[in-house]
Design a protein around this motif. Structure first.
Motif, PDB file in Angstrom:
ATOM      1  N   ARG A 256      -6.420  -3.784  -6.213  1.00 50.48           N
ATOM      2  CA  ARG A 256      -5.046  -3.430  -5.839  1.00 50.48           C
ATOM      3  C   ARG A 256      -4.038  -4.461  -6.306  1.00 50.48           C
ATOM      4  NH1 ARG A 256      -2.760  -4.460  -0.028  1.00 50.48           N
ATOM      5  NH2 ARG A 256      -2.875  -6.481  -1.053  1.00 50.48           N
ATOM      6  N   ASP A 257      -4.372  -5.754  -6.188  1.00 50.03           N
ATOM      7  CA  ASP A 257      -3.424  -6.801  -6.573  1.00 50.03           C
ATOM      8  C   ASP A 257      -3.134  -6.760  -8.072  1.00 50.03           C
ATOM      9  OD1 ASP A 257      -3.344  -7.567  -3.958  1.00 50.03           O
ATOM     10  OD2 ASP A 257      -4.591  -9.357  -4.197  1.00 50.03           O
TER      11      ASP A 257
ATOM     12  N   LEU B 291      -7.448   2.342  -9.695  1.00 49.54           N
ATOM     13  CA  LEU B 291      -8.250   1.595  -8.729  1.00 49.54           C
ATOM     14  C   LEU B 291      -9.721   2.000  -8.754  1.00 49.54           C
ATOM     15  CD1 LEU B 291      -5.781   1.545  -5.681  1.00 49.54           C
ATOM     16  CD2 LEU B 291      -6.363  -0.342  -7.206  1.00 49.54           C
TER      17      LEU B 291
ATOM     18  N   VAL C 251      -2.189   5.503  -9.880  1.00 53.25           N
ATOM     19  CA  VAL C 251      -2.718   4.325  -9.191  1.00 53.25           C
ATOM     20  C   VAL C 251      -4.130   4.572  -8.665  1.00 53.25           C
ATOM     21  CG1 VAL C 251      -2.491   2.917  -7.102  1.00 53.25           C
ATOM     22  CG2 VAL C 251      -0.526   3.234  -8.607  1.00 53.25           C
ATOM     23  N   ASP C 252      -4.359   5.736  -8.071  1.00 54.80           N
ATOM     24  CA  ASP C 252      -5.689   6.027  -7.525  1.00 54.80           C
ATOM     25  C   ASP C 252      -6.755   5.967  -8.615  1.00 54.80           C
ATOM     26  OD1 ASP C 252      -4.664   6.354  -5.002  1.00 54.80           O
ATOM     27  OD2 ASP C 252      -4.517   8.538  -5.139  1.00 54.80           O
TER      28      ASP C 252
ATOM     29  N   ASP D 163       0.825  -1.205   0.000  1.00 55.08           N
ATOM     30  CA  ASP D 163       0.000   0.000   0.000  1.00 55.08           C
ATOM     31  C   ASP D 163       0.863   1.259   0.000  1.00 55.08           C
ATOM     32  OD1 ASP D 163      -2.394  -1.357  -0.057  1.00 55.08           O
ATOM     33  OD2 ASP D 163      -2.582  -1.442   2.127  1.00 55.08           O
TER      34      ASP D 163
ATOM     35  N   LEU E 176       2.469   1.727  -3.505  1.00 55.83           N
ATOM     36  CA  LEU E 176       1.505   2.127  -4.529  1.00 55.83           C
ATOM     37  C   LEU E 176       1.117   3.593  -4.415  1.00 55.83           C
ATOM     38  CD1 LEU E 176      -0.872  -0.979  -4.702  1.00 55.83           C
ATOM     39  CD2 LEU E 176       0.775  -0.232  -6.418  1.00 55.83           C
TER      40      LEU E 176
END
Length: 233
Positions: A99-100, A92, A88-89, A79, A82
């Motif tokens: 996340r994975d 997601l 990334v945000d 976490d 990332l």
């Protein structure tokens, strides 16, 4: 509760239920307790070596707890890492992307600033198309599979989840496999969706924009004719 079957049957169902509800995070009901006691009754046999069996059971529990602690530590580290990666945000926020998947993607491709075009990642994943030819014979078109096997597998898994959960990808898969001209087989469609996902993740990583399912559908010619459900704004 390090109890062998012969010891487990001595506890009442209420005692076992009370203990497990405190020790186990997920819900435990009386039916599971009854099944546990029935299994313990059937398991009682030779009782020699009970002390060694309990020592082994205790060791296995300790190993399990250690592994769980390491997984939790790894999750926290993941976490943290990332949080420092651009885009990334926004990735997601895509329905069906977890996340994975994002972590696995970056673990395989590394820093997106090192790439100039998403085709480079397509090639890295072994998803580039090639045609098998021999002399005048024109063979079938296949993916090269010359690349990172783990990345290719991750993209396939992600695409299958997106087809199930993401309205835009579901509609696009339906379009690819049912269009009047040159319909694709399901596997061919998934390959196309893998490449679509690469382009989306690449663009988000570069520009940090919010993915919009509705916009993706509008960009595809004749797509409205294949949408089964209304797309949420």
């Amino acid at each position: 509760l390090e109890a062998l079957p012969e010891e487990l049957v001595r506890y009442t169902e209420e005692e076992l239920l009370e203990y497990l509800r405190q020790a186990v995070k997920r819900s435990i009901g009386i039916k599971k307790i009854q099944a546990l006691k029935e299994a313990a009754n059937r398991s009682i046999g030779i009782r020699q070596g009970a002390m060694m069996a309990k020592m082994e059971l205790r060791t296995l529990i300790q190993k399990y707890e250690l592994i769980q602690a390491k997984f939790e530590e790894l999750d926290q580290t993941l976490d943290t890492l990332l949080q420092d990666i651009p885009g990334v945000d926004q990735m997601l926020e895509i329905t069906g992307i977890g996340r994975d998947t994002v972590a696995g993607f970056f673990a395989e491709v590394g820093d997106l600033s090192e790439y100039n075009h998403p085709r480079q990642i397509t090639k890295l994943a072994g998803l580039s198309l090639k045609e098998n030819t021999s002399g005048k014979h024109k063979g079938r078109t296949r993916i090269t599979k010359r690349g990172r096997k783990k990345l290719r597998a991750l993209l396939f898994r992600a695409s299958m989840i997106l087809v199930a959960k993401n309205k835009a990808f579901k509609a696009l898969h339906h379009y690819y496999t049912t269009r009047p001209d040159n319909p694709l087989k399901k596997m061919q469609s998934l390959i196309a969706l893998c490449n679509k996902l690469i382009r989306i993740l690449f663009s988000i990583g570069k520009k940090q924009f919010v993915f919009q399912e509705e916009k993706m559908l509008k960009d595809i010619p004749h797509m409205h004719a294949f949408i089964q459900e209304p797309v949420a704004a």
